[in-house]
Scaffold this motif. Structure first.
Motif, short mmCIF file in Angstrom:
data_model
loop_
_atom_site.label_atom_id
_atom_site.label_comp_id
_atom_site.label_asym_id
_atom_site.label_seq_id
_atom_site.Cartn_x
_atom_site.Cartn_y
_atom_site.Cartn_z
N LEU A 116 -35.92 90.34 -50.21
CA LEU A 116 -36.91 89.62 -49.41
C LEU A 116 -38.35 90.02 -49.70
CD1 LEU A 116 -35.00 89.59 -46.01
CD2 LEU A 116 -35.40 87.64 -47.53
N ARG A 138 -42.68 89.13 -43.12
CA ARG A 138 -41.50 88.60 -43.78
C ARG A 138 -40.24 88.87 -42.96
NH1 ARG A 138 -39.58 84.80 -47.06
NH2 ARG A 138 -38.89 85.51 -49.10
N LEU A 175 -35.22 79.61 -47.72
CA LEU A 175 -36.14 80.49 -48.42
C LEU A 175 -36.35 79.95 -49.83
CD1 LEU A 175 -34.30 83.78 -47.43
CD2 LEU A 175 -36.31 82.81 -46.28
#
Lengths: 440, 440
Positions: free
Chosen positions: B132, B191, A11
């Protein structure tokens, strides 16, 4: 089964939430790293309570005392079992004991329904911010330098705090008034002002009584709430000024409570006192505490009943007076503060001190004091201090949400022995002399 | 000092953060209220574990066992004292024990550094979402009906989840693929996908093995993460399918762990396994767990070391195999599930059942099953059920983030005795008959 690992998911940090790049968090990590890298250094960095008075066996007695209290209150064995093992009420199962303690210790008189038991004071801050800040028009003002817990929680929620700079003597209401006007001029609505009125972290300053009254008046006039966080009062020697909440006649103050200093950090038990009325579109009334409770159900569900049991046992042992539990600790911290002030005086005699440009404040309590130095007290200086002089401190610049404090450092005395303080201050003096010579 | 109370501060609910008006929270409050108002009703609502196997004295032994373990590991008395009383590491102090247990119990092989110990699974969800989801372009997909903890946490952060409807047989990867395409067509970036693959809350459905593999393949192809939450596996009878995390070869899965069902809810200890790599602009690598830890420092600082000690003591007692601690509980829940299925069969014999339009699924484990009924299973029906028939259940509509479930109800069997189940099912049958007659 051994799995063959493929190329792992990677990520990009820039695509994560902005809060993980929070400079405060990065600097705190840096401080931890330094502490780890130089274990022989005397560290004035950690704000942890002194642990010499803790006794492992006490934990068992505290929990047992709370269970006995439940028996005395008529609880069945099944109810007692569930009070430890099951999910508990989201708002907490020891709210009566907390409210009782606040009345006896702090002259804060609220119903248990206005209390929410939280996972430390940090969660109380988080819940209060989440409830009160609906969008970018709501402004959070903070006394600056400022505890990183509130600015960090704010950034998780996308709230950018506005710093109100402390003067040399600490908080001045007049400065807040100017900041409020500036926020309004920008079309924003000042929603809350966060402050640690007693022996603040990081500066060590205490708000005088007349400023407390002035702040409450200003909050009423300008219609904002006060978020009061005061973890060091009851572990400080001598008589303390009244809390803002105890002076609050119209429920302007949300009091954010911690037991980490008065009882023990490992409980992770704190609380919010939120007795403000909340009225919905149909005219139904509740308390702000109810809204914090709803939010808490989506953050931690409830505070560990086991932790609450240990805290309750301690409150019961002292009949709610945590101040009385802390006479010995308050004296200890008081002596530590006097010791460092005496040592600083010895290490930096006048007129050399003024010529050098070194000065410090003289807090009457709490864990922290601030030292102004004639050079940038930044991370590079900290590394030299740890490596070459064996002493660690916290750059004050960490605590300024909008810049400042570049020539100051925070010293914490809570965790050190008198011998450490003497040695640490001597090392600090050598570091300061060396650094001053270096930058002259 | 008695303060004269002025007109108290009154906040308008509409000016608080939108999450406090979250319909899910309001409906859950309604359910609690009903449960409180009708204490004589048999309640199929709470998803709490059965507490008959809990023993208060065990708590003391668990904590003591962990302290003994520290002694055996060479800890000094001061270190042991601090391990209970002080602040602990933000990422947790029992990560090795958690990682060891995951390896033995779940065939999940990760380093302790990839584990973050949290205040229950709820905080793990919250941290994962905060890390996230950087902005409105990031889409959260959830299997629907969906556990309210994830949708509630999302709303605190302004994330609006996208529901992917379960079919009659549970989750189908093909449906997720359609939803992903729709998100991308809207310009959004999928995501993460949240799912409870085993005996899900609320529906009770379990994802077949081939769907698990298909989901992992899809996640790799479409580049999203999987948030796996599976609290009921190890308290379910018989052999379980592998966790998604144990099948994960490229670190696609963030595993959200709970000890509330396997150990006890009152610990409030859960964890996240987040072994994804994170790389910053300068190429420095860390783990997603590090980022969750930073966020946690601003939510709860650290999980109570006292609670962690109790959990660690239980893990040590079972040599990490929580499954072995739960053979008795798994059997208990399995019998409860068989009992209610048998009673439902008896109460709704065919062909009347089909004629009436009643059906239910038959979970092989977990706490929950779903019953479809031929009338709106809404709050008004729930009040009649509690008041007139003495039985409480949860409207399935609570669990649909974007509508659905209006003719279904959730039954939980975890907290009830066999006698309660028999009586409760009989009452439910009378309620359903009465309601069907009423709406015919």
């Amino acid at each position: 089964m051994a799995l063959v690992e493929m190329a792992p998911v990677t990520l990009r940090k820039a695509e994560l939430h902005a809060s993980v790049g929070d400079p405060v968090l990065d600097t705190m990590n840096f401080l931890n790293e330094i502490t780890h890298r130089y274990p022989q250094a005397v560290s004035f960095a950690p704000g942890r309570p002194y642990d010499g008075f803790f006794d492992v066996e006490e934990i068992f007695r505290h929990i047992r005392r709370y269970l006995d209290h439940l028996v005395e209150g008529g609880a069945t064995p099944g109810e007692i079992r569930d009070a430890l093992f099951q999910y508990g009420p989201t708002a907490g199962q020891i709210r009566e004991l907390v409210a009782d303690s606040l009345r006896k210790d702090e002259n804060i008189d609220v119903r248990p329904e206005a209390v929410v038991v939280t996972v430390g004071c940090q969660e109380a801050m988080f819940l209060a911010l989440r409830a009160l800040f609906a969008g970018p028009q709501d402004a959070l003002l903070v006394s600056s330098p400022c505890y990183v817990g509130i600015t960090g929680a704010a950034r998780l929620l996308g709230i950018e705090p506005t710093a109100v700079a402390e003067g040399q003597g600490g908080f001045r209401c007049a400065d807040l008034e100017v900041a409020l006007a500036a926020e309004k001029a920008r079309g924003r609505r000042p929603r809350a002002f966060y402050v640690v009125p007693d022996h603040s972290n990081p500066s060590g300053s205490t708000m005088p009584l007349d400023e407390r009254h002035a702040l409450l008046d200003l909050a009423a006039r300008a219609d904002f709430l006060i978020l009061e966080d005061s973890p060091y009062r009851l572990v400080s020697p001598g008589r303390q000024l009244p809390t803002l909440k105890s002076l609050d006649t119209d429920r302007r103050v949300v009091h954010l409570g911690s037991y980490s200093k008065t009882l023990f950090p490992g409980a992770r038990v704190g609380f919010a006192v939120a007795d403000q009325l909340v009225v919905d579109e149909d005219g139904r009334q509740g308390l702000l505490a109810d809204e914090l409770t709803k939010i808490k159900s989506m953050v931690t569900v409830n505070t560990s009943p086991l932790s609450q049991a240990a805290v309750a046992g301690m409150l019961l042992a002292a009949d709610g007076r945590t101040s009385e539990l802390n006479t010995e600790t308050s004296a200890y911290y008081g002596e530590a503060m006097r010791a460092i002030l005496k040592r600083l005086d010895e290490c930096f005699p006048e007129p050399g001190r003024s010529a050098l440009g070194v000065r410090w404040n003289e807090p009457a309590g709490g864990f922290f004091l601030t030292v102004d130095v004639p050079f940038p007290a930044d991370n590079a200086a900290l590394v030299r201090s740890a490596e070459e002089h064996g002493v660690i401190w916290t750059p004050m610049s960490y605590f300024y949400p909008q810049g400042g404090g570049e020539h100051s450092l925070r010293l914490s005395v809570s965790y050190l022995t008198q011998a450490d303080i003497a040695e640490g201050t001597a090392r600090l003096a050598r570091f300061i002399a060396s650094e001053a010579a270096r930058t002259r």
